[in-house]
Motif scaffolding. Sequence first.
Motif, short mmCIF file in Angstrom:
data_model
loop_
_atom_site.label_atom_id
_atom_site.label_comp_id
_atom_site.label_asym_id
_atom_site.label_seq_id
_atom_site.Cartn_x
_atom_site.Cartn_y
_atom_site.Cartn_z
N ARG A 322 0.83 -1.21 0.00
CA ARG A 322 0.00 0.00 0.00
C ARG A 322 0.86 1.25 0.00
O ARG A 322 0.56 2.23 -0.70
N ALA A 323 1.94 1.24 0.78
CA ALA A 323 2.84 2.40 0.81
C ALA A 323 3.49 2.60 -0.56
O ALA A 323 3.61 3.73 -1.04
N ALA A 324 3.91 1.49 -1.18
CA ALA A 324 4.55 1.59 -2.50
C ALA A 324 3.56 2.14 -3.53
O ALA A 324 3.96 2.90 -4.43
N ARG A 325 2.29 1.77 -3.41
CA ARG A 325 1.29 2.27 -4.35
C ARG A 325 1.17 3.79 -4.26
O ARG A 325 1.08 4.48 -5.27
N VAL A 326 1.18 4.31 -3.05
CA VAL A 326 1.09 5.76 -2.88
C VAL A 326 2.37 6.43 -3.36
O VAL A 326 2.33 7.45 -4.07
N LEU A 327 3.52 5.85 -3.01
CA LEU A 327 4.80 6.47 -3.35
C LEU A 327 5.11 6.39 -4.84
O LEU A 327 5.97 7.13 -5.33
N SER A 328 4.44 5.49 -5.56
CA SER A 328 4.71 5.36 -7.00
C SER A 328 3.95 6.39 -7.83
O SER A 328 4.21 6.53 -9.03
N LEU A 329 3.01 7.10 -7.20
CA LEU A 329 2.25 8.11 -7.95
C LEU A 329 3.14 9.29 -8.30
O LEU A 329 4.01 9.67 -7.53
N THR A 330 2.90 9.87 -9.45
CA THR A 330 3.64 11.06 -9.88
C THR A 330 2.64 12.14 -10.31
O THR A 330 1.50 11.84 -10.66
N ARG A 331 3.08 13.36 -10.28
CA ARG A 331 2.21 14.46 -10.70
C ARG A 331 2.22 14.63 -12.20
O ARG A 331 1.42 15.38 -12.75
N THR A 332 3.11 13.95 -12.89
CA THR A 332 3.28 14.14 -14.32
C THR A 332 2.52 13.10 -15.10
O THR A 332 2.13 12.06 -14.59
N GLY A 333 2.33 13.37 -16.37
CA GLY A 333 1.65 12.44 -17.25
C GLY A 333 2.57 11.31 -17.67
O GLY A 333 3.77 11.31 -17.38
N PRO A 334 2.06 10.30 -18.38
CA PRO A 334 2.86 9.18 -18.82
C PRO A 334 4.02 9.62 -19.68
O PRO A 334 3.89 10.45 -20.56
N GLY A 335 5.19 9.08 -19.41
CA GLY A 335 6.38 9.38 -20.19
C GLY A 335 7.06 10.67 -19.79
O GLY A 335 8.06 11.05 -20.38
N ARG A 336 6.54 11.36 -18.76
CA ARG A 336 7.11 12.65 -18.37
C ARG A 336 7.50 12.65 -16.91
O ARG A 336 7.60 13.69 -16.27
N ALA A 337 7.70 11.47 -16.32
CA ALA A 337 7.90 11.36 -14.88
C ALA A 337 9.14 12.08 -14.41
O ALA A 337 9.20 12.60 -13.32
N GLU A 338 10.18 12.12 -15.23
CA GLU A 338 11.43 12.72 -14.78
C GLU A 338 11.50 14.20 -15.07
O GLU A 338 12.33 14.90 -14.52
N ALA A 339 10.62 14.67 -15.95
CA ALA A 339 10.76 16.07 -16.36
C ALA A 339 10.52 17.03 -15.21
O ALA A 339 11.19 18.04 -15.09
N GLY A 340 9.55 16.70 -14.36
CA GLY A 340 9.22 17.60 -13.27
C GLY A 340 10.29 17.68 -12.22
O GLY A 340 10.28 18.57 -11.38
N ARG A 341 11.28 16.77 -12.20
CA ARG A 341 12.30 16.79 -11.17
C ARG A 341 13.53 17.58 -11.59
O ARG A 341 14.43 17.80 -10.81
N GLU A 342 13.58 17.93 -12.86
CA GLU A 342 14.76 18.64 -13.34
C GLU A 342 14.59 20.13 -13.08
O GLU A 342 13.56 20.72 -13.39
N GLY A 343 15.60 20.71 -12.54
CA GLY A 343 15.55 22.14 -12.31
C GLY A 343 15.75 22.92 -13.59
O GLY A 343 16.45 22.51 -14.50
N GLY A 344 15.10 24.05 -13.69
CA GLY A 344 15.23 24.87 -14.87
C GLY A 344 15.81 26.22 -14.51
O GLY A 344 15.38 26.85 -13.56
N GLY A 345 16.78 26.68 -15.27
CA GLY A 345 17.41 27.95 -14.95
C GLY A 345 16.88 29.11 -15.76
O GLY A 345 17.28 30.24 -15.56
N GLY A 346 15.94 28.84 -16.72
CA GLY A 346 15.43 29.90 -17.56
C GLY A 346 14.35 30.70 -16.88
O GLY A 346 13.93 30.41 -15.77
N PRO A 347 13.86 31.76 -17.56
CA PRO A 347 12.79 32.58 -16.98
C PRO A 347 11.48 31.81 -16.92
O PRO A 347 11.26 30.85 -17.67
N ASP A 348 10.60 32.25 -16.02
CA ASP A 348 9.30 31.60 -15.90
C ASP A 348 8.49 31.84 -17.17
O ASP A 348 8.49 32.95 -17.73
N PRO A 349 7.77 30.81 -17.63
CA PRO A 349 6.95 31.00 -18.83
C PRO A 349 5.76 31.90 -18.53
O PRO A 349 5.18 31.86 -17.43
N VAL A 350 5.39 32.71 -19.49
CA VAL A 350 4.21 33.57 -19.38
C VAL A 350 3.44 33.45 -20.68
O VAL A 350 3.99 33.13 -21.72
#
Length: 615
Positions: A322-350
């Motif tokens: 049960r703990a693994a099921r919760v911890l395996s959830l990501t905020r990103t869509g399929p195929g984009r799980a790592e993108a949200g963890r990468e830091g970005g140094g550019g300006p904020d999008p507007v």
Amino acid sequence: MQISDLPYPDPGVPDARSGPRFLLWLGRGQLGGQAKSLCWGLVHFGGIAGLPYAVGSGVGAVVERDGAGLLRAGALLLLIGVAISVGDAMLHRTAVTNWITAAARVQQLLARKTAELGSALTRRVAAGEVVAVSTGDVEKIGWFVEAVSRFLAAACAIVAICVGLLFLAPSIGVVVAVGVPVLALSVLPLLPHATRRADVQRDKAGKATELASDTVAGLRVLRGIGGEELFLGRYREASQQVREAAVRSAGMWALIAAIQVLLPGVLLVTVVWYGASLVQEGRLEVGELVAAFSAVATMLYPLRNVEEIAMAYSFSRPSAQRAARVLSLTRTGPGRAEAGREGGGGPDPVGDLHDPATGLLAPAGLLTAVVCGDPDAAGRLAERLGGHPAAAGDEAGDASDGLPVLLGGVALDGLPLDTARRLVLVQDKDPVLLSGTLRELFDVPSSGKVEPAAALAAAHCGDVLDALLQAAPDGVDDPMDARITERGRSLSGGQRQRLALARSLAADPEVLVLDEPTSAVDSHTEARIAEGIAALRAGRTTVVLASSPLLLDRADRVVLVDGGAVAATGTHRELLRREPRYRAVVTRETEEEQRTARLGPARLGKELTGIEESA
């Protein structure tokens, strides 16, 4: 890691592919603590393993009237006693440290996941399950981690006792060597049944607790409609189901406990009877018989750890799953799980906020209202606009959920989490107010451009401030210093909703998404709030999911979403004139009224006449 060093600076990235893998990952992260606990366990159980032979040598010295041998046996017993005492104290200390540090790591991981997903977590996993994982399941996982080192030390002691008996009294040693595995494995077939019954009890208890919590939360409404007895009857029925499940679970554990007493007793009686016959035949000395008896008797203590580790794993495996099921959830869509963890140094999008899945476009700097006929679909759309798309396989998810929401052409779920949350703020239809002062409520990350007073005025919170100040203790003159009770229970639903709206307005994000922000207020107050939102958010991107004409009329543009896609776009008044589906949602038209509007009264009358003639 010591308890004083908690919390972990970084709890790590767990292996959440399965429950056993998660347990293995936890174990690898505590190799130092487990090694220390194992060493003290070997001291403790090593003393226990040596105790029978020291007693046997002492008895043999008495029988042979060997004074020097008796002194040696006494000194050995003293040394063994110290080893058992010190080893036991330090084993308990180090094992409990492993338990607490493992539980703390899991709780930190769960807290981090909760912060990452936000309100999207309870859309994917039931809130009750999240609470159960962070409390009872964490304890069971910690129990298994704590029991591992003790089991390994006990297993070494059992092997040492068996080997010693084979050298001391080979005939008895063979009996013990055959009987010990039977004792160790005797209850294993019953553990899965016991675990299933315990899980049933846990589930029923959780449902009863949830029912009681809902009843207490809605007690005021229940009293108003006379529904107390109905819910009381439901809770009685649920509590009886819990009792029956508890009795069934306790019966299985009682059977396991009986087996753990019966079989070791049978082995002990067998060893005494067989050893006594060997003494009578002169094939075994009295001291050797005492040593063998003491060895079997003391072996029952480390054998308990074999049963404990089996029970601990049996309980912890579903908890870890049960703990693994919760911890395996990501905020990103399929195929984009790592993108949200990468830091970005550019300006904020507007720029514009665009959802390719539905075709929704919220132009930058405008107030866009979105009308959905399905409230659940509106909630899911709000979560998507906040950068939390439904993961594959989630309830109500579909193939289009893999398309990311774009802000200024940049994928929102590809931004670092803190950046995405700073840019886009989503307020649920049921926001939560934490206990504390009103000043603490507004102590949230914000642009600093909107003062709390302006946000409170825009949300029309004057009466809320008066109510808080009236309930405040003597000496509190500023409503910002008045305290809000837990979850704002002393306030009405509309008052809580307006305070939450004011908090969101004060945060002043680049994009503000409001899901039914005025559903609990009257029409007069709603009109004032609509004006306040439009004025305060002028020049800022705002998306309001609502079906209230008062809010829709203040929007710069209105979008109708039907069937998961944009069906029409325009102003409120334009869509009322030309879009029947929009009019049906906003004005609550019945199907007959819609047909009348489409066909006209004369044609509808002809159709009805034709139906009557055919009948």
